[in-house]
Design an enzyme around this catalytic site. Structure first.
Site, mmCIF file in Angstrom:
data_model
loop_
_atom_site.group_PDB
_atom_site.id
_atom_site.type_symbol
_atom_site.label_atom_id
_atom_site.label_comp_id
_atom_site.label_asym_id
_atom_site.label_seq_id
_atom_site.Cartn_x
_atom_site.Cartn_y
_atom_site.Cartn_z
ATOM 1 C CB ALA A 251 0.024 31.830 -17.013
ATOM 2 C CB ALA A 252 0.480 30.171 -22.746
ATOM 3 N N GLY A 253 -2.242 31.619 -22.054
ATOM 4 C CA GLY A 253 -3.445 32.350 -22.481
ATOM 5 C C GLY A 253 -3.583 33.660 -21.719
ATOM 6 C CG ASP A 254 -3.938 33.442 -17.601
ATOM 7 O OD1 ASP A 254 -5.055 33.241 -18.112
ATOM 8 O OD2 ASP A 254 -3.472 32.756 -16.664
HETATM 9 O O1 RIB Z 1 -4.269 30.179 -16.319
HETATM 10 C C1 RIB Z 1 -3.378 29.702 -15.355
HETATM 11 C C2 RIB Z 1 -3.908 29.952 -13.986
HETATM 12 O O2 RIB Z 1 -5.062 29.173 -13.780
HETATM 13 C C3 RIB Z 1 -2.961 29.539 -12.859
HETATM 14 O O3 RIB Z 1 -2.088 30.579 -12.498
HETATM 15 C C4 RIB Z 1 -3.904 29.094 -11.757
HETATM 16 O O4 RIB Z 1 -3.862 29.890 -10.625
HETATM 17 C C5 RIB Z 1 -5.292 29.082 -12.394
HETATM 18 O O5 RIB Z 1 -6.020 30.183 -12.035
#
Ligand code: RIB
Length: 319
Positions: A251-254
Site C-alpha cells: 500500500a505504499a503506492g496507495d
Molecule cells: O496496494 C495494496 C493492496 O492491493 C492491498 O491492500 C490488497 O488488498 C490489494 O488490493
C-alpha cells in the site's frame, strides 16, 4: 479551514497477511509465518490515506453484504470518510486479498475481487452530487474500467482534476489518458503502458514522455525506495525517497496517491504535493498492513519538517 474535497472510486478488500522470511515458491510449503488481517484494497487504501492526510473524502465502491463488508464500512466511518455511495452487493462477497510479506518488506498479492468486479457507471452516476469543482478524483484499476471512465468524464465536466494510479496495470485507451491531470505508474506499470523498461531516471523520463504524448498532462513514475520522477506541464523534477527501515511495502503506492491528492486539492504545486505523498508513503512502509500503515497528517508534517532542506526536489538528479 475547510478540508479539501477528494473522491476515490475503486476497490475495497480485506487483506489476509502472512509475514515470513521469504515468499514460497510454487509447490512449496513454508511453516512459521505470522498471520494478521487488515483492511485493504487499493481504492480504500487511497481513501483512508487521503482522509488521514487531511482530505474531506467520499469513497464510491461496492462491498458484499457480509461481515467483511460491515467491518470495512465501520473502518471508513471511523476515518470520517463519506460512505453513502458505497453499494452493498447482493450477488458477490466482499473482496479479499491474500498477501505474503517477506523479511525485507517485499510482498506478493493475489486478489479475489468479489463485489469490486461489479462496480458500474450507474454506481458512479448515483454519486454525481459529490463531484464538486476544484476537488480531486482518484482512480485505480481494481474495479471495472468503464466505471473509472464514467467517473473521469464526470469529474472533468465539473472541473475536477483526475489522478489515475494504473494498478494493477492494463492497457488504457487514449480517450481516458486525455482526461487525466496525473498518471502515477510504478516501474512495471510504466513499462506495460509504454513498452519502455523503466529502471532509472532516464528511462522513467522516456516513459513519461510517451504517456504525455498520448495525452496525459502530468506523469509521476514511482521507483520505490529510490524516489519518483515528476514530468509534466505543471512541474518536473526528481523527488528523492525518504530513508526508512522497511517493514512492509504493501500500500505504499496507495498511500502516496491518497496524500498526493490532498496536497493537490489544498493548492500545493505538483512537486510539493508529490513530496507530501512521498513522506506519507515512507511512513507507511515502516508499518505492517495497508490501511493500518497510513499516517495521520501530523506525522507527515513531522517527517517533512525533520527532512528539511535535504529532501527538497532536486531537478532531474540521477535515481
Ligand atoms: O496496494 C495494496 C493492496 O492491493 C492491498 O491492500 C490488497 O488488498 C490489494 O488490493
Amino acid at each position: 479551514m475547510a478540508k479539501p474535497p477528494v473522491i476515490v472510486v475503486g476497490s475495497s478488500n480485506t487483506d489476509m497477511i502472512i509475514q515470513l522470511d521469504r515468499i514460497p515458491k510454487p509447490g512449496e510449503t513454508i511453516l512459521g509465518g505470522r498471520f494478521t488481517t487488515a483492511a485493504g484494497g487499493k481504492g480504500a487504501n487511497q481513501a483512508v490515506a487521503a482522509a488521514r492526510a487531511g482530505g474531506a473524502v467520499t469513497f464510491i465502491a461496492r462491498l458484499g453484504r457480509d461481515m467483511l463488508g460491515d467491518q470495512a464500512v465501520a473502518g471508513f466511518a471511523a476515518d470520517r470518510i463519506r460512505t453513502q455511495f458505497i453499494v452493498r452487493d447482493r450477488r458477490s462477497p466482499s473482496g479479499v486479498a491474500l498477501i505474503f510479506v517477506d523479511a525485507r518488506g517485499e510482498n506478493s498479492i493475489a486478489v479475489a475481487p468479489g463485489a469490486n468486479g461489479n462496480l458500474t457507471p450507474a454506481d458512479v452516476r448515483r454519486a454525481k452530487a459529490a463531484f464538486t469543482a476544484g476537488g480531486i478524483l482518484v482512480l485505480q484499476l481494481e474495479t471495472p474500467l468503464r466505471a473509472a471512465q464514467a467517473a473521469a468524464e464526470h469529474a472533468v465536466a465539473v472541473d475536477m482534476r483526475v489522478i489515475l494510479n494504473p494498478a494493477p496495470a492494463r492497457a488504457l485507451p487514449n480517450t481516458l489518458l486525455r482526461q487525466l491531470y496525473l498518471l502515477t505508474p510504478n516501474e512495471s506499470e510504466a513499462e506495460l503502458l509504454t513498452g519502455i523498461a523503466v529502471s532509472d531516471t532516464a528511462s522513467a523520463r522516456q516513459a513519461a514522455g510517451v504517456l504525455r504524448q498520448r495525452g496525459v498532462r502530468n506523469v509521476i513514475v514511482t521507483l520505490g525506495a529510490r524516489g519518483a520522477l515528476v514530468d509534466g506541464a505543471d512541474g518536473a523534477g526528481w523527488i528523492p525517497a525518504f530513508k526508512v527501515k522497511p517493514v512492509d511495502s504493501t500500500a505504499a503506492g496507495d498511500v502516496f496517491n491518497g496524500a498526493l491528492a490532498v496536497g493537490l486539492a489544498e493548492g500545493r504545486s505538483l512537486l510539493d504535493a508529490a513530496r507530501f505523498g512521498a513522506a506519507a508513503a515512507a511512513i507507511s512502509v515502516t508499518r505492517l498492513g495497508a490501511q493500518t500503515s497510513a499516517p495521520a497528517r501530523q506525522e507527515i508534517e513531522r517527517l517533512l519538517a525533520l527532512a528539511g532542506r535535504r529532501s527538497r526536489p532536486d531537478n532531474h538528479r540521477a535515481a
